[in-house]
Motif scaffolding. Structure first.
Motif, short mmCIF file in Angstrom:
data_model
loop_
_atom_site.label_atom_id
_atom_site.label_comp_id
_atom_site.label_asym_id
_atom_site.label_seq_id
_atom_site.Cartn_x
_atom_site.Cartn_y
_atom_site.Cartn_z
N PRO A 24 0.81 -1.22 0.00
CA PRO A 24 0.00 0.00 0.00
C PRO A 24 0.84 1.27 0.00
CG PRO A 24 -0.11 -1.11 2.13
CD PRO A 24 0.54 -2.05 1.19
N THR A 25 1.98 1.24 0.63
CA THR A 25 2.82 2.44 0.69
C THR A 25 4.29 2.04 0.68
OG1 THR A 25 1.19 3.72 1.93
CG2 THR A 25 3.47 4.45 2.04
N VAL A 26 5.04 2.66 -0.23
CA VAL A 26 6.49 2.47 -0.27
C VAL A 26 7.11 3.46 0.71
CG1 VAL A 26 8.58 2.67 -1.67
CG2 VAL A 26 6.49 1.68 -2.65
N THR A 27 7.90 2.94 1.64
CA THR A 27 8.55 3.78 2.63
C THR A 27 10.04 3.88 2.34
OG1 THR A 27 9.01 1.91 4.10
CG2 THR A 27 6.87 3.03 4.36
N MET A 28 10.72 4.76 3.04
CA MET A 28 12.15 4.93 2.85
C MET A 28 12.90 3.62 3.14
SD MET A 28 12.54 8.09 1.88
CE MET A 28 14.20 8.66 2.22
N GLU A 29 12.39 2.82 4.06
CA GLU A 29 13.04 1.57 4.42
C GLU A 29 12.95 0.53 3.30
OE1 GLU A 29 12.40 4.03 7.71
OE2 GLU A 29 10.85 3.20 6.39
N MET A 30 12.05 0.73 2.35
CA MET A 30 11.85 -0.24 1.27
C MET A 30 12.62 0.11 0.01
SD MET A 30 7.74 -0.56 1.81
CE MET A 30 7.48 -1.61 0.39
N LEU A 35 14.88 -0.85 -5.53
CA LEU A 35 16.02 -0.69 -6.43
C LEU A 35 16.39 -2.02 -7.08
CD1 LEU A 35 18.35 1.73 -4.43
CD2 LEU A 35 17.42 2.16 -6.71
N GLU A 36 16.41 -3.08 -6.28
CA GLU A 36 16.79 -4.39 -6.79
C GLU A 36 15.78 -4.92 -7.80
OE1 GLU A 36 17.09 -6.73 -3.31
OE2 GLU A 36 19.02 -5.89 -2.67
N GLN A 37 14.53 -4.53 -7.65
CA GLN A 37 13.47 -5.05 -8.51
C GLN A 37 13.25 -4.22 -9.77
OE1 GLN A 37 12.04 -8.04 -7.58
NE2 GLN A 37 13.58 -7.89 -5.96
N SER A 38 13.92 -3.11 -9.92
CA SER A 38 13.59 -2.18 -11.01
C SER A 38 14.80 -1.78 -11.84
CB SER A 38 12.95 -0.91 -10.42
OG SER A 38 13.83 -0.27 -9.51
N ALA A 39 15.70 -2.74 -12.03
CA ALA A 39 16.89 -2.46 -12.83
C ALA A 39 17.12 -3.58 -13.84
CB ALA A 39 18.12 -2.29 -11.92
N SER A 211 -1.50 0.57 -7.23
CA SER A 211 -0.10 0.26 -7.50
C SER A 211 0.84 1.36 -7.02
CB SER A 211 0.10 0.04 -9.00
OG SER A 211 -0.26 1.21 -9.72
N TRP A 212 0.27 2.53 -6.73
CA TRP A 212 1.09 3.66 -6.25
C TRP A 212 0.19 4.56 -5.42
CZ3 TRP A 212 5.98 4.27 -5.57
CH2 TRP A 212 6.55 5.53 -5.41
N SER A 213 0.35 4.53 -4.12
CA SER A 213 -0.53 5.26 -3.22
C SER A 213 -0.03 6.68 -2.96
CB SER A 213 -0.65 4.52 -1.88
OG SER A 213 0.58 4.60 -1.18
N ARG A 214 -0.85 7.45 -2.29
CA ARG A 214 -0.45 8.81 -1.89
C ARG A 214 0.82 8.78 -1.03
NH1 ARG A 214 -2.19 14.01 -0.72
NH2 ARG A 214 -1.44 14.82 1.28
N GLY A 215 0.86 7.83 -0.09
CA GLY A 215 2.04 7.73 0.77
C GLY A 215 3.29 7.41 -0.01
N SER A 216 3.18 6.54 -1.03
CA SER A 216 4.31 6.22 -1.88
C SER A 216 4.77 7.45 -2.64
CB SER A 216 3.96 5.10 -2.85
OG SER A 216 3.59 3.93 -2.18
N ALA A 222 10.01 13.01 -1.36
CA ALA A 222 10.95 13.25 -0.27
C ALA A 222 12.35 12.80 -0.65
CB ALA A 222 10.48 12.51 0.99
N CYS A 223 12.44 11.71 -1.41
CA CYS A 223 13.75 11.24 -1.88
C CYS A 223 14.39 12.28 -2.79
CB CYS A 223 13.59 9.92 -2.63
SG CYS A 223 13.28 8.50 -1.60
N LEU A 224 13.61 12.84 -3.68
CA LEU A 224 14.16 13.80 -4.64
C LEU A 224 14.54 15.12 -4.00
CD1 LEU A 224 14.71 14.54 -7.65
CD2 LEU A 224 12.39 15.48 -7.69
N LEU A 225 13.68 15.63 -3.12
CA LEU A 225 13.85 17.00 -2.62
C LEU A 225 14.47 17.08 -1.23
CD1 LEU A 225 10.41 18.39 -3.85
CD2 LEU A 225 12.65 18.67 -4.94
#
Length: 268
Positions: A24-30, A35-39, A211-216, A222-225
């Motif tokens: 439901p939500t991708v967090t910084m810990e994930m 990264l491993e799944q998207s290269a 597949s991509w929630s508000r929290g994600s 947050a990662c970018l900025l």
């Protein structure tokens, strides 16, 4: 704003979506796992394709940048000029590589004898904005200075991508306008990630589902900025080149195609 009921999924898509196990939500810990799944490797991305692929190392703002040049097999005159596609890959602002999501672009290469240049830009959160957009702009400058060698028609060079890569494409198009070039004939924005503020209705229709929630989405921005004063997510000084929806003046931009669903959290 509280959660707002979402419209129903297209009946043809509902069974497939139901079978996919989404977080439901991708967090910084994930992030490391994502990264491993998207290269994908070049072999995975190009398997079965009637294309020619080569790599180049070019100078970037903070070191070499790797680009992939993908074209149809040779068979015409060396003087023939082809449409050019500068591809900025997606990856939720923090993942992916230059082969992620490139399938539709390869279709265009095969169908239209286009030449695709895909760039491996630096990724957040290790490299905050504007690293990604400056890498892409540097690679685009390289392409523009090598049009003859790439056999790209200077009047038919466009920028395209998907998701975070399309937000990046829009940012690069704005940068080209603001710096006086290179000239792009078009930008194709497929479900573009455009706005760090997450204030739209769509942003509040997928609080914890899909597949991509508000929290994600908030995690990606947050990662970018980062948390920089005024320039962090939602800050008053976030650049239009990082979050193109903040641009009030859209004059001087190339022809634009935006492809989104009836609700689009990424464009929030």
């Amino acid at each position: 704003m509280s959660s707002i009921p979402r419209p129903p999924y297209d009946p043809e898509l509902a069974p497939g979506l139901a079978a996919i196990k989404f977080s439901p939500t991708v967090t910084m810990e994930m992030i490391e796992y994502v990264l491993e799944q998207s290269a994908p490797t070049s072999e995975q991305a190009l398997s079965g394709r009637k294309v020619v692929h080569r790599e180049e190392k070019i100078a970037g703002p903070q070191g070499d940048i790797t680009i992939s040049i993908i074209s149809s097999p040779p068979g015409q005159s060396a003087t023939t000029k082809y449409p050019g596609i500068f591809y900025t890959h997606g990856g939720r602002m923090f993942a992916g590589n230059r082969f992620l999501g490139i399938g539709p672009i390869l279709d265009w290469v095969e169908e239209s004898d286009a030449v695709c240049v895909s760039v491996e830009y630096r990724l957040p959160p290790e490299h905050l904005d504007p690293a990604h957009v400056e890498d892409c702009y540097a690679a685009l400058l390289w392409v523009y200075s090598h049009l003859d060698g790439l056999q790209i028609d200077p009047d038919k060079l466009m920028i395209a991508g998907s998701s975070a890569g399309e937000g990046l494409a829009a940012g690069v198009a704005l940068l080209c306008r603001d710096r006086g070039g290179p000239n792009l004939c078009a930008q194709v924005l497929i479900c573009p990630m455009l706005d760090d503020r997450n204030e739209t209705v769509s942003s509040n229709q997928y609080i914890s589902e899909g597949s991509w929630s508000r929290g994600s989405n908030l995690t990606g921005w947050a990662c970018l900025l980062g948390s920089r004063r005024g320039r962090g997510r939602g800050g008053e000084d976030v650049s239009i080149h990082a979050a193109p929806s903040r641009a009030d003046d859209l004059s001087g931009l190339p022809a634009t195609v935006i492809d989104v669903g009836s609700t689009e959290i990424l464009a929030s």
